[in-house]
Scaffold this motif. Structure first.
Motif, PDB file in Angstrom:
ATOM      1  N   GLU A 101       0.833  -1.207   0.000  1.00 22.44           N
ATOM      2  CA  GLU A 101       0.000   0.000   0.000  1.00 22.44           C
ATOM      3  C   GLU A 101       0.870   1.261   0.000  1.00 22.44           C
ATOM      4  O   GLU A 101       0.577   2.226  -0.720  1.00 22.44           O
ATOM      5  CB  GLU A 101      -0.928   0.009   1.212  1.00 22.44           C
ATOM      6  CG  GLU A 101      -2.030  -1.022   1.147  1.00 22.44           C
ATOM      7  CD  GLU A 101      -2.826  -1.110   2.449  1.00 22.44           C
ATOM      8  OE1 GLU A 101      -2.683  -0.220   3.310  1.00 22.44           O
ATOM      9  OE2 GLU A 101      -3.587  -2.083   2.605  1.00 22.44           O
ATOM     10  N   LEU A 102       1.930   1.256   0.798  1.00 20.68           N
ATOM     11  CA  LEU A 102       2.841   2.414   0.819  1.00 20.68           C
ATOM     12  C   LEU A 102       3.469   2.624  -0.546  1.00 20.68           C
ATOM     13  O   LEU A 102       3.556   3.755  -1.041  1.00 20.68           O
ATOM     14  CB  LEU A 102       3.934   2.210   1.873  1.00 20.68           C
ATOM     15  CG  LEU A 102       3.530   2.363   3.329  1.00 20.68           C
ATOM     16  CD1 LEU A 102       4.658   1.902   4.248  1.00 20.68           C
ATOM     17  CD2 LEU A 102       3.163   3.820   3.646  1.00 20.68           C
ATOM     18  N   THR A 103       3.887   1.546  -1.180  1.00 23.72           N
ATOM     19  CA  THR A 103       4.513   1.639  -2.500  1.00 23.72           C
ATOM     20  C   THR A 103       3.530   2.186  -3.526  1.00 23.72           C
ATOM     21  O   THR A 103       3.857   3.094  -4.289  1.00 23.72           O
ATOM     22  CB  THR A 103       5.032   0.250  -2.932  1.00 23.72           C
ATOM     23  OG1 THR A 103       5.992  -0.206  -1.972  1.00 23.72           O
ATOM     24  CG2 THR A 103       5.683   0.318  -4.298  1.00 23.72           C
ATOM     25  N   GLU A 104       2.319   1.635  -3.525  1.00 20.44           N
ATOM     26  CA  GLU A 104       1.301   2.058  -4.495  1.00 20.44           C
ATOM     27  C   GLU A 104       0.874   3.495  -4.282  1.00 20.44           C
ATOM     28  O   GLU A 104       0.508   4.195  -5.228  1.00 20.44           O
ATOM     29  CB  GLU A 104       0.089   1.129  -4.418  1.00 20.44           C
ATOM     30  CG  GLU A 104       0.375  -0.268  -4.944  1.00 20.44           C
ATOM     31  CD  GLU A 104      -0.713  -1.273  -4.590  1.00 20.44           C
ATOM     32  OE1 GLU A 104      -1.790  -0.844  -4.109  1.00 20.44           O
ATOM     33  OE2 GLU A 104      -0.473  -2.480  -4.767  1.00 20.44           O
ATOM     34  N   SER A 105       0.933   3.969  -3.036  1.00 20.42           N
ATOM     35  CA  SER A 105       0.492   5.335  -2.748  1.00 20.42           C
ATOM     36  C   SER A 105       1.519   6.390  -3.168  1.00 20.42           C
ATOM     37  O   SER A 105       1.214   7.574  -3.179  1.00 20.42           O
ATOM     38  CB  SER A 105       0.180   5.493  -1.254  1.00 20.42           C
ATOM     39  OG  SER A 105       1.390   5.471  -0.500  1.00 20.42           O
ATOM     40  N   GLY A 106       2.722   5.932  -3.493  1.00 18.99           N
ATOM     41  CA  GLY A 106       3.749   6.875  -3.926  1.00 18.99           C
ATOM     42  C   GLY A 106       4.267   7.767  -2.812  1.00 18.99           C
ATOM     43  O   GLY A 106       4.563   8.940  -3.031  1.00 18.99           O
ATOM     44  N   ALA A 133      12.985   3.406  -0.727  1.00 21.00           N
ATOM     45  CA  ALA A 133      14.172   4.165  -0.319  1.00 21.00           C
ATOM     46  C   ALA A 133      14.616   5.130  -1.409  1.00 21.00           C
ATOM     47  O   ALA A 133      14.076   5.150  -2.514  1.00 21.00           O
ATOM     48  CB  ALA A 133      15.305   3.195   0.016  1.00 21.00           C
ATOM     49  N   ARG A 134      15.640   5.894  -1.070  1.00 18.84           N
ATOM     50  CA  ARG A 134      16.331   6.770  -2.006  1.00 18.84           C
ATOM     51  C   ARG A 134      17.821   6.446  -1.881  1.00 18.84           C
ATOM     52  O   ARG A 134      18.233   5.822  -0.899  1.00 18.84           O
ATOM     53  CB  ARG A 134      16.058   8.230  -1.677  1.00 18.84           C
ATOM     54  CG  ARG A 134      16.660   8.666  -0.362  1.00 18.84           C
ATOM     55  CD  ARG A 134      16.485  10.163  -0.097  1.00 18.84           C
ATOM     56  NE  ARG A 134      15.365  10.402   0.795  1.00 18.84           N
ATOM     57  CZ  ARG A 134      14.336  11.196   0.499  1.00 18.84           C
ATOM     58  NH1 ARG A 134      14.271  11.803  -0.662  1.00 18.84           N
ATOM     59  NH2 ARG A 134      13.369  11.385   1.358  1.00 18.84           N
ATOM     60  N   PRO A 135      18.652   6.879  -2.816  1.00 15.73           N
ATOM     61  CA  PRO A 135      20.096   6.678  -2.632  1.00 15.73           C
ATOM     62  C   PRO A 135      20.545   7.281  -1.302  1.00 15.73           C
ATOM     63  O   PRO A 135      20.187   8.399  -0.958  1.00 15.73           O
ATOM     64  CB  PRO A 135      20.711   7.416  -3.818  1.00 15.73           C
ATOM     65  CG  PRO A 135      19.642   7.355  -4.869  1.00 15.73           C
ATOM     66  CD  PRO A 135      18.336   7.483  -4.117  1.00 15.73           C
ATOM     67  N   GLY A 136      21.291   6.489  -0.534  1.00 18.45           N
ATOM     68  CA  GLY A 136      21.754   6.929   0.771  1.00 18.45           C
ATOM     69  C   GLY A 136      20.906   6.449   1.926  1.00 18.45           C
ATOM     70  O   GLY A 136      21.303   6.586   3.090  1.00 18.45           O
ATOM     71  N   THR A 137      19.739   5.875   1.647  1.00 22.08           N
ATOM     72  CA  THR A 137      18.898   5.330   2.715  1.00 22.08           C
ATOM     73  C   THR A 137      19.639   4.201   3.428  1.00 22.08           C
ATOM     74  O   THR A 137      20.286   3.366   2.798  1.00 22.08           O
ATOM     75  CB  THR A 137      17.564   4.807   2.145  1.00 22.08           C
ATOM     76  OG1 THR A 137      16.803   5.912   1.669  1.00 22.08           O
ATOM     77  CG2 THR A 137      16.748   4.058   3.197  1.00 22.08           C
TER      78      THR A 137
END
Length: 197
Positions: A101-106, A133-137
């Motif tokens: 759900e978190l992924t789909e919600s953007g 995540a983002r780079p550095g997470t």
């Protein structure tokens, strides 16, 4: 923090929270990272959640996922008593579903992810953590040594931890290491990874 343990004990929660020095380590990691958004997979009684909430920057948020509604209720009480309720959101349900759900919600990417939930699904949680995540997470996997059982896993939990470590080691977007610890809960450890791209 003693009150958090006492509240969890009174509610009959299992004594599987992180050790105090590991909690402080999580807080320091969040501070060193300058984390504003933290994802925790496995709330239990809120002990590690509070440490993480104390480490994030002002205006930040810890999103913590918990399967058991009773555990989540106890955690929310402890989080409020610790004075960090405005920094924490406890979501209830199966972590794999909540992560989808978190992924789909953007949602905005997370700066730090702490995985300390059912061991059988660690591989799924690692993949979801990288996606969110983002780079550095920074990604932290608790119980990465599992009393040495990962060397010759004989049960689902040990097999799950080992497969999680293998997933971290093989993931093309992660650089990682594992550290062993010895403490009041015996021989264990954690894996520490950073998202590279």
């Amino acid at each position: 923090m003693r009150g958090v343990i006492e509240r969890a004990d009174a509610a009959g929660l299992p004594r599987i929270e992180v050790m105090p020095n590991h909690g402080k380590f999580l807080q320091l990691l969040a501070q060193l990272k300058g984390a504003r958004r933290v994802l925790e997979i496995g709330t239990l009684g809120g002990y590690s959640t509070i440490w993480l909430a104390r480490g994030i920057e002002a205006g930040g948020k810890v999103v913590s996922l918990e399967l058991d509604p009773r555990h989540a209720e106890v955690a929310r009480e402890s989080i409020a008593a610790a004075g960090v309720a405005n920094r924490v959101e406890v979501c209830v349900g199966p972590a794999s579903e909540l992560l989808a759900e978190l992924t789909e919600s953007g949602v905005e990417p997370f700066d730090l992810v702490f995985i300390d939930a059912d061991k059988e699904n660690i591989g799924v949680y690692v993949d979801a953590a990288v996606t969110l995540a983002r780079p550095g997470t920074v990604i932290v996997l608790d119980n990465a040594v599992w009393h040495g059982a990962i060397l010759d896993p004989q049960d689902d939990a040990a097999r799950g931890v080992r497969s999680g470590l293998e997933a971290i080691g093989a993931h093309p977007r992660l650089q990682a290491t594992a550290l062993q610890t010895v403490g009041s809960k015996g021989w264990d450890g954690f894996a520490l990874a950073v998202v590279t791209e």
